[in-house]
Design a protein around this motif. Structure first.
Motif, PDB file in Angstrom:
ATOM      1  N   HIS A 203       0.797  -1.103  -0.040  1.00  0.00           N
ATOM      2  CA  HIS A 203      -0.047   0.069  -0.175  1.00  0.00           C
ATOM      3  C   HIS A 203       0.808   1.268  -0.047  1.00  0.00           C
ATOM      4  CE1 HIS A 203      -2.892  -2.757   1.511  1.00  0.00           C
ATOM      5  NE2 HIS A 203      -3.820  -1.994   1.109  1.00  0.00           N
ATOM      6  N   SER A 204       1.983   1.234   0.719  1.00  0.00           N
ATOM      7  CA  SER A 204       2.745   2.608   0.843  1.00  0.00           C
ATOM      8  C   SER A 204       3.354   2.757  -0.556  1.00  0.00           C
ATOM      9  CB  SER A 204       3.988   2.098   2.016  1.00  0.00           C
ATOM     10  OG  SER A 204       3.500   2.447   2.931  1.00  0.00           O
ATOM     11  N   ARG A 206       2.308   2.018  -3.429  1.00  0.00           N
ATOM     12  CA  ARG A 206       1.054   2.301  -4.255  1.00  0.00           C
ATOM     13  C   ARG A 206       1.041   4.026  -4.022  1.00  0.00           C
ATOM     14  NH1 ARG A 206      -5.297   1.505  -3.264  1.00  0.00           N
ATOM     15  NH2 ARG A 206      -6.089   1.939  -5.379  1.00  0.00           N
ATOM     16  N   HIS A 207       0.984   4.147  -2.849  1.00  0.00           N
ATOM     17  CA  HIS A 207       1.007   5.704  -2.518  1.00  0.00           C
ATOM     18  C   HIS A 207       2.149   6.405  -3.131  1.00  0.00           C
ATOM     19  CE1 HIS A 207       0.327   9.244  -0.478  1.00  0.00           C
ATOM     20  NE2 HIS A 207       1.383   9.214   0.203  1.00  0.00           N
ATOM     21  N   GLY A 211      -0.214   7.465  -5.881  1.00  0.00           N
ATOM     22  CA  GLY A 211      -1.342   7.802  -5.021  1.00  0.00           C
ATOM     23  C   GLY A 211      -1.197   9.088  -4.430  1.00  0.00           C
ATOM     24  N   VAL A 212       0.105   9.686  -4.206  1.00  0.00           N
ATOM     25  CA  VAL A 212       0.281  10.791  -3.648  1.00  0.00           C
ATOM     26  C   VAL A 212      -0.238  11.994  -4.385  1.00  0.00           C
ATOM     27  CG1 VAL A 212       2.547  11.249  -4.565  1.00  0.00           C
ATOM     28  CG2 VAL A 212       2.123  12.207  -2.267  1.00  0.00           C
ATOM     29  N   TYR A 226       1.212   3.444 -11.121  1.00  0.00           N
ATOM     30  CA  TYR A 226       0.079   3.421 -10.082  1.00  0.00           C
ATOM     31  C   TYR A 226      -0.668   2.232 -10.571  1.00  0.00           C
ATOM     32  CZ  TYR A 226      -3.754   4.910  -7.325  1.00  0.00           C
ATOM     33  OH  TYR A 226      -4.814   4.950  -6.473  1.00  0.00           O
TER      34      TYR A 226
ATOM     35  N   ARG B 137     -10.976   7.888  -9.774  1.00  0.00           N
ATOM     36  CA  ARG B 137     -10.173   7.440  -8.474  1.00  0.00           C
ATOM     37  C   ARG B 137     -11.368   7.825  -7.415  1.00  0.00           C
ATOM     38  NH1 ARG B 137      -4.811   9.416  -5.899  1.00  0.00           N
ATOM     39  NH2 ARG B 137      -4.624   8.113  -4.299  1.00  0.00           N
ATOM     40  N   ASP B 219      -8.879  -0.059   1.592  1.00  0.00           N
ATOM     41  CA  ASP B 219      -7.844  -0.067   0.517  1.00  0.00           C
ATOM     42  C   ASP B 219      -7.526   1.404  -0.024  1.00  0.00           C
ATOM     43  OD1 ASP B 219      -6.370  -2.662   1.309  1.00  0.00           O
ATOM     44  OD2 ASP B 219      -7.996  -3.503   0.306  1.00  0.00           O
ATOM     45  N   ILE B 223      -6.656   3.874   3.752  1.00  0.00           N
ATOM     46  CA  ILE B 223      -5.032   3.697   3.643  1.00  0.00           C
ATOM     47  C   ILE B 223      -4.278   4.556   2.971  1.00  0.00           C
ATOM     48  CG2 ILE B 223      -3.165   2.165   2.938  1.00  0.00           C
ATOM     49  CD1 ILE B 223      -4.877  -0.344   4.049  1.00  0.00           C
ATOM     50  N   PRO B 224      -4.879   5.048   1.748  1.00  0.00           N
ATOM     51  CA  PRO B 224      -4.321   6.271   1.047  1.00  0.00           C
ATOM     52  C   PRO B 224      -4.320   7.767   2.078  1.00  0.00           C
ATOM     53  CG  PRO B 224      -5.530   5.199  -0.369  1.00  0.00           C
ATOM     54  CD  PRO B 224      -5.779   4.483   0.794  1.00  0.00           C
ATOM     55  N   GLU B 227      -1.537   7.278   4.452  1.00  0.00           N
ATOM     56  CA  GLU B 227      -0.273   7.660   3.794  1.00  0.00           C
ATOM     57  C   GLU B 227       0.041   9.203   3.722  1.00  0.00           C
ATOM     58  OE1 GLU B 227       2.634   5.680   2.726  1.00  0.00           O
ATOM     59  OE2 GLU B 227       1.340   4.205   3.998  1.00  0.00           O
ATOM     60  N   ARG B 228      -0.990   9.702   3.416  1.00  0.00           N
ATOM     61  CA  ARG B 228      -0.909  11.150   3.222  1.00  0.00           C
ATOM     62  C   ARG B 228      -0.679  11.888   4.585  1.00  0.00           C
ATOM     63  NH1 ARG B 228      -4.493  13.559  -1.765  1.00  0.00           N
ATOM     64  NH2 ARG B 228      -4.026  12.045  -3.103  1.00  0.00           N
ATOM     65  N   ASP B 231       3.115  11.144   5.191  1.00  0.00           N
ATOM     66  CA  ASP B 231       3.702  12.279   4.154  1.00  0.00           C
ATOM     67  C   ASP B 231       4.149  13.407   5.136  1.00  0.00           C
ATOM     68  OD1 ASP B 231       3.943  10.811   1.821  1.00  0.00           O
ATOM     69  OD2 ASP B 231       2.132  11.660   1.045  1.00  0.00           O
TER      70      ASP B 231
END
Lengths: 268, 247
Positions: A203-204, A206-207, A211-212, A226, B137, B219, B223-224, B227-228, B231
């Motif tokens: 998942h990381s 993917r980001h 995904g970022v 991606y 998305r 997912d 989770i995204p 992740e942000r 960051d």
């Protein structure tokens, strides 16, 4: 806010109105993960039978072998600066990295929070504890460093790929090394593929690859990456379990061949 | 004709009990049909919220045999009828009467999330241009029918009652739809970490399992977003790299 909420009557541990076999999945996870953790810890402390003389076989639990007594050691035998009273095994120097990658993995987190910590043990089933802090505080806040373990796991993949290549060379009677394929070669090659699929479906990752960004249409390479990681990511759980089984089996295979219990059949 | 027993929670805010009702079951029936039949035959005062009977309004959320489901989308031939089928209201919200709960907390939560803030218009006529592939998305998140089954099954709300600190999966999906929108320029990561309590989610994926619209909540949304947050708050090396890139 939320002042209008009345208190919800908590259910005790395991209490639920569910009538299906909700306990099967956490039980299987508990057995699967528990067995792997026990076996890998035992194997890591052995420090022996992790390579097979006369072949290029090296257990993935011991790769890369930084210091050790096998010909695979990158920097020679156990250095003097490691205190002699400490238990030494080449696996102990490196196994924290792939272990950390799995421990902080988003899939495994969900799986072991359920199976090992019962938080919750299954969906809509009562929990044993009232207090809950999630991943907001130490130590679970450290789960957020998953991407650093990802970088290490990708780095390790190169070593494991090299190991698969090494496993294609066998020492002949005259001492020269010749190309060949044994069952061990197939096992160690399958291992690097399985770990590759697991790592690249992260998942990381993917980001990080795309995904970022909210807009990918102007970044064709990232968009492609991606898309690839996303399609692998849909099967992350499957790859997690297959790679766990295969990496454990690879160590067992090398160990038993090294001990002379199993015979490594040559295909080529 | 086959008959089945339904144990339905009857009662108000303070006290309630499971009451057994027997009714005929015919081919193609869903749980909501059985509830309506029971209302017609023996319990006209049974309170139950419903509307479309097509899985699109999100009104008839309940717990059927302990699992959060839409009553109108749960066919009777998918559940064992040889023992009583339990029908209860959602546990994560205060009960009002019988199968009805007070879900107004959700509407208050929604107000706390920073609204859509588009970038400056791309054209002089005040319009924007965006590619379909970039909107794809977030399209998934717009399928949400706000049935609040994901909120109900989430143990952070259901068992730990963190309603004041955690917005729940539904509103993490809502935030993801805004945060990942190609036109949106608002930053919600600080709120996600602090006010919205994304750290409470421990990725058990129960929300994804119960979603009647099959949104991949964990997912693709949670989770995204996690992740942000990483960051911004937990990745010093990434921050340094970005700093050097800017220079």
């Amino acid at each position: 806010m939320a002042s209008n909420l009345v208190s919800i009557q908590r259910r005790g541990f395991g209490q639920t109105m569910r009538k299906d076999t909700w306990w099967v999945a956490p039980l299987l996870t508990f057995i699967g993960l528990g067995s792997f953790v026990l076996y890998s810890t035992w194997a890591a402390f052995q420090g022996a039978h992790y390579w097979v003389p006369g072949t290029g076989y090296l257990s993935p639990f011991y790769s890369p072998e930084l210091f050790g007594n096998s010909p695979h050691a990158l920097f020679g035998p156990q250095p003097s600066w490691i205190p002699s009273w400490l238990p030494f095994s080449p696996a102990l120097l490196i196994l924290w990295a792939p272990g950390g990658f799995r421990f902080t993995c988003y899939y495994y987190r969900g799986a072991y929070y359920k199976a090992m910590w019962a938080d919750p043990i299954a969906c809509a089933v009562g929990e044993p504890r009232k207090g809950y802090r999630g991943e907001n505080w130490f130590p679970l806040i450290l789960q957020n460093i998953h991407r650093y373990f990802l970088y290490l796991a990708i780095f390790f993949l190169f070593f494991l790929a090299y190991d698969a290549w090494s496993a294609m060379w066998f020492q002949a009677a005259d001492g020269t090394w010749r190309f060949g394929v044994g069952v061990g070669t197939l096992v160690l090659t399958a291992n690097v593929f399985c770990l590759g699929f697991y790592t690249l479906s992260c998942h990381s990752l993917r980001h990080l690859v795309g995904g970022v960004y909210d807009v990918l249409s102007n970044k064709p390479i990232r968009k492609k990456a991606y898309g690839c990681v996303s399609s692998l990511n849909k099967r992350h759980m499957l790859f997690a379990w297959i790679s766990l089984f295969v990496v454990g089996f690879s160590d067992i295979y090398v160990r038993l061949v090294s001990m002379g219990i199993w015979t490594d059949y040559r295909i080529i | 004709m086959t008959q089945a027993t339904f144990s339905i929670r009857r009662g108000g805010r303070e006290t309630a009990e499971l009451v057994d009702y027997r009714t005929d079951v015919t081919e193609g029936m869903v749980v909501l049909d059985a509830v309506h039949q029971i209302q017609a035959e023996s319990a006209p005062d049974l309170a139950c919220r419903w509307n479309c009977k097509a899985g699109k309004c999100g009104s008839c959320s309940a717990e059927i045999n302990g699992m959060p489901k839409l009553m109108c989308m749960t066919r009777l031939d998918t559940i064992p009828l040889d023992e009583p089928v339990t029908i209860e209201p959602m546990r994560a919200f205060p009960p009002v009467k019988d199968l009805i709960t007070d879900v107004s907390w959700n509407y208050e939560v929604k107000k706390r999330i920073k609204k859509f803030k588009p970038r400056k218009p791309d054209a002089e006529d005040g319009t924007w241009r965006m590619m379909q592939e970039d909107v794809d998305r977030v399209q998934e998140f717009r399928k949400c029918i706000e049935c609040f089954l994901c909120q109900d099954v989430c143990h952070v709300l259901r068992d730990h009652e963190k309603h004041a600190e955690f917005i729940g999966p539904r509103f993490l999906v809502y935030t993801a739809a805004l945060e990942m929108h190609p036109l949106d320029v608002e930053n919600r990561t600080q709120d996600l970490k602090d006010a919205h309590g994304i750290g409470y989610c421990n990725i058990t994926k129960c929300c994804t399992k119960v979603c009647p619209e099959h949104i991949t909540i964990t997912d693709n949304a949670i989770i995204p977003l996690k992740e942000r947050v990483v960051d911004e708050h937990y990745d010093p090396i990434g921050k340094l790299v970005k700093l050097f890139r800017k220079r």
